[in-house]
Design an enzyme around this catalytic site. Structure first.
Site, PDB file in Angstrom:
ATOM      1  N   ASP A 167     -27.523 -30.848  25.916  1.00 36.33           N
ATOM      2  CA  ASP A 167     -28.345 -31.158  24.745  1.00 36.33           C
ATOM      3  C   ASP A 167     -29.333 -32.295  24.970  1.00 36.33           C
ATOM      4  O   ASP A 167     -29.848 -32.866  24.012  1.00 36.33           O
ATOM      5  CB  ASP A 167     -27.436 -31.495  23.552  1.00 36.33           C
ATOM      6  CG  ASP A 167     -26.631 -32.767  23.779  1.00 36.33           C
ATOM      7  OD1 ASP A 167     -26.444 -33.160  24.943  1.00 36.33           O
ATOM      8  OD2 ASP A 167     -26.191 -33.365  22.781  1.00 36.33           O
ATOM      9  N   GLU A 168     -29.636 -32.618  26.214  1.00 33.61           N
ATOM     10  CA  GLU A 168     -30.503 -33.768  26.467  1.00 33.61           C
ATOM     11  C   GLU A 168     -31.211 -33.599  27.802  1.00 33.61           C
ATOM     12  O   GLU A 168     -30.634 -33.101  28.764  1.00 33.61           O
ATOM     13  CB  GLU A 168     -29.653 -35.043  26.478  1.00 33.61           C
ATOM     14  CG  GLU A 168     -30.428 -36.323  26.457  1.00 33.61           C
ATOM     15  CD  GLU A 168     -29.518 -37.524  26.229  1.00 33.61           C
ATOM     16  OE1 GLU A 168     -30.049 -38.575  25.835  1.00 33.61           O
ATOM     17  OE2 GLU A 168     -28.291 -37.414  26.433  1.00 33.61           O
TER      18      GLU A 168
END
Length: 347
Positions: free
Chosen positions: A94-95
């Site tokens: 998610d990053e």
């Protein structure tokens, strides 16, 4: 991404929208993987034991994780990134860091990517824009959820000066506490220290901290990062000091590690065994071989040897973990993957 796993679950199940949820297992041994923003208002956060989370928020709804779904969404988002730049460095599902220095406006690119993610996945993302990775990472956390924060070159010095050391990239809780004992609470405090003195206190990381205090971070965005290690771990339902039980649990973890190695065509020379005890103290033991681990029998031999020589000191074990690292591509360097192996070590 904002509360990524929880947001995916709320997107896919309308009954969970507006409800405090935690992705994880609702059991005496479970932990929270991600909490929705409704749950975070009660103090529920990732890595929190499930029983504590329920105590803080009795209405909390637990949802079993669906990692294949999260991976699929993550790949969808990365495809969007690659439409704007080939320089994408994922940090997790998610990053990611993006180098968009060839575009006339990084802020406009961030706005457009956020809009694309929302329209194509139904999920919100927060973006940080600045002149280097350290500052962009800090900025990305500033206005969550659905935030966009920009640190322009002219404000870097003042921004860093007032920043609590806990906010600096790579400064964890233990390091922050150590800095506090030395009277270092903000970037301005950190700036008072010479590079040599910081290296004496914090080793090689001291050189990074010296640069961070001045808003400097010379690391490039690396789209082809080499995987350094692979690992797996298991938390027991009941603590145990039974050596046969530990061997059985080690076999389960070891089988999972070997399967991951096969799936990722991965080999390494260093085996690390991790144990967490009933008093939450944890230790690691490692062994480095001359040649890479290329067959399951060798992994079995080394892992069981490491376990055999650990003195439990009358404590029961609550978690066992195993990882393989030190790849041939890494030229002898070994860095652990973040699998909760990042706590203090005892060698």
């Amino acid at each position: 991404m904002d509360a990524f796993y929880a947001s995916v679950e709320q997107r896919d199940n309308p009954r969970l929208r507006g409800v405090p949820i935690a992705v994880g297992h609702d059991s005496g041994r479970g932990v929270v993987a991600t909490a929705s923003y409704e749950a975070r208002r009660y103090g529920v956060h990732s890595a929190l034991p499930s029983v504590v989370a329920k105590r803080l928020c009795p209405e909390l709804v637990f949802v079993n994780p669906r990692f294949e779904v999260y991976k699929a969404v993550s790949h969808q988002i990365r495809d969007i990134f690659h439409e704007y730049t080939p320089l994408v460095e994922p940090l997790s599902l998610d990053e990611a860091f993006l180098d968009v220095s060839h575009h006339p406006s990084a802020t406009r690119i961030a706005q457009e990517i956020k809009h694309r993610i929302l329209s194509e996945t139904g999920l919100t993302a927060s973006a940080g824009v600045s002149i280097n990775k350290m500052l962009a990472k800090i900025a990305s956390d500033y206005q969550k959820p659905d935030g966009l924060f920009v640190i322009t070159p002219d404000v870097v010095e003042d921004f860093v000066a007032q920043l609590p050391v806990e906010k600096f990239f790579g400064v964890g809780e233990v390091t922050a506490e150590r800095m506090h004992r030395l009277g270092i609470h903000t970037g301005a405090d950190l700036r008072q220290w010479s590079e040599i003195d910081l290296i004496r206190q914090f080793g090689k990381a001291g050189s990074l901290y010296y640069g961070y205090a001045r808003g400097e971070d010379h690391r490039e965005v690396s789209p082809n990062r080499i995987r350094k290690s692979l690992g797996a771990e298991c938390t027991f339902r009941d603590d145990t000091d039974d050596r046969l039980r530990l061997l059985e649990e080690l076999k389960r973890v070891r089988d999972e590690v070997w399967q991951r190695m096969q799936r990722n065509d991965f080999t390494g020379k260093t085996v690390v065994l991790k144990l967490k005890f009933d008093n939450f103290r944890q230790i690691t033991r490692s062994k480095t071989l001359y040649d890479p681990i290329d067959r399951p029998e060798l992994l079995e031999q080394v892992s069981e040897e490491l376990l055999h020589y650990i003195n439990l000191r009358n404590h029961k074990v609550r978690l066992i973990g195993l990882s393989v690292g030190n790849t041939a591509d890494a030229c002898g360097e070994w860095i652990q993957l973040k699998l909760d192996f990042d706590a203090a070590y005892e060698k």
